[in-house]
Design an enzyme around this catalytic site. Sequence first.
Site, PDB file in Angstrom:
ATOM      1  CD  GLU A 175       0.186 -54.871  14.046  1.00 11.40           C
ATOM      2  OE1 GLU A 175      -0.151 -55.992  14.376  1.00 11.40           O
ATOM      3  OE2 GLU A 175       1.364 -54.505  14.067  1.00 11.40           O
ATOM      4  CD  GLU A 377      -1.408 -58.683  10.970  1.00 12.48           C
ATOM      5  OE1 GLU A 377      -0.502 -58.997  11.764  1.00 12.48           O
ATOM      6  OE2 GLU A 377      -1.384 -57.659  10.280  1.00 12.48           O
TER       7      GLU A 377
END
Length: 478
Positions: A175, A377
């Site tokens: 991320e 995810e």
Amino acid sequence: MSLRKDFLWGGATAANQYEGAWDTDGKGFSVPDHCTNGSHTSPKRVTPVFEEGTLYPSKEATDFYHHYKEDIALAAEMGFNVFRMSINWTRIFPTGMEKEPNEKGLEFYDRVFDELKKYDIEPLVTISHYELPYALVEKYNGWYGRELIDCYFNYCKAIFERYKDKVRYWLTFNEINSGTMPMGAVLSLGTIKGFNGPINKVPDEPQVRYQGLHHMFVASAKVVKYAHEHYPQFKMGNMSIFATKYPYTCDPKDVLKCQKMMRVVNWYCSDVQVRGYYPSYAKRFLEESGIRLKMEAGDEELLKEGKVDFYTFSYYMSGCESADDEVLAKAGGNLVGGVANPYLKASDWGWQIDPEGLRYSLNEIYDRYQIPLMVVENGLGAYDKLEEDGSVHDSYRIDYLRKHIEQMKEAVEDGVDLMGYTPWGWIDVVSASTGEMAKRYGFVYVDKYDDGTGDLSRRRKDSFFWYKKVIASNGEEL
Ligand code: BG6
């Protein structure tokens, strides 16, 4: 509608939220080791010095370090052919600055990769997942220091050489675009030198964050280039949060605001990592935000030479953008800000659930980049109830995942090249945003609670048996 035959099915975890064994076998301390637990309503804190009597949930987490055999057997039982995990930087280089790696740390991942191999499960390794060595915060203010490029490069060289025959899929940073948001200072950039307090009070310093991001882009590109030159068998990926945004109304002002936020939050980092240069909108955005990037000779060439091979992302929720300050002030959205969408319901943590947004996002990303994608995810953080007989009836989780897989299949039908799917926290782990155990995502329940108690035993939830069926049928039986 069918997924490709070699579709990668598995689950995702991160060392700092899963491994525990925070000071075992020479491991150093990372930023999350310095984070206390919190909750949805009371933020976790960063403490530079460990406080007596305070709980630091990452220290034990759900103890993969001592349960890896049992856990990998459970993953294999569900039929995983991929296992997303991260290497804990501080296990290999305790302060991030040593010249030589810590052999004991390297041996641990040898054991994990060998165990995965036994079941023909492919590791997908995040090199840095929210676990920056704390010593690098103290010395360089995290990624604000250009020195981190070399520290990271040394770390990567050591793990590439050691695991070259065991790992093919690598993600440079988890991320990375969390650095476009204030919370990224704690989670990924580590630009929190001297900071002591709740994570929602971390000073917002865009100049520092974007300079830090530049260093991460250069580090990522340098490592991707090196991997391509030395280990042609490797596939190198980026990893972004994809926080889908819709205009709150069809007022062109809202549409423009939405476009701006999509660029800043969702595209800025991956445009650099996938295309190899800063996007055309960056100049104006940086100038108007008062940010001046310091670049060195050779940086731009490196960015061009270190483009990733595949694009991966996390997807949990979507939100709306409005150009109207009054609307923004009134209607609090979810974690990534903005306005709540009146058409969507939210999880108990306020994250708005939007399966169709996943189809929309997959299409947008693939249209833009035309390289293979992977959802690394996705999932529902929820309160689970452990029944007396040891079962957990998590139909809400099954429902969430089923709807998202349906939309993934739609996107594939739309023409998207999708490699695989690894739902988050396939086994219960500590929450990254709040430090809680109560926010559970897993197919496997771990007996561990917010006060630090629990015997760490593992139990299969209803979703475990459901996901096993999904994998066995390559997504046909949902
Ligand atoms: C992503 C992170 O932001 O979302 C994970 O990569 C994190 O580390 C996951 O755990 C879910 O967020 P949370 O805060 O519910 O744990």
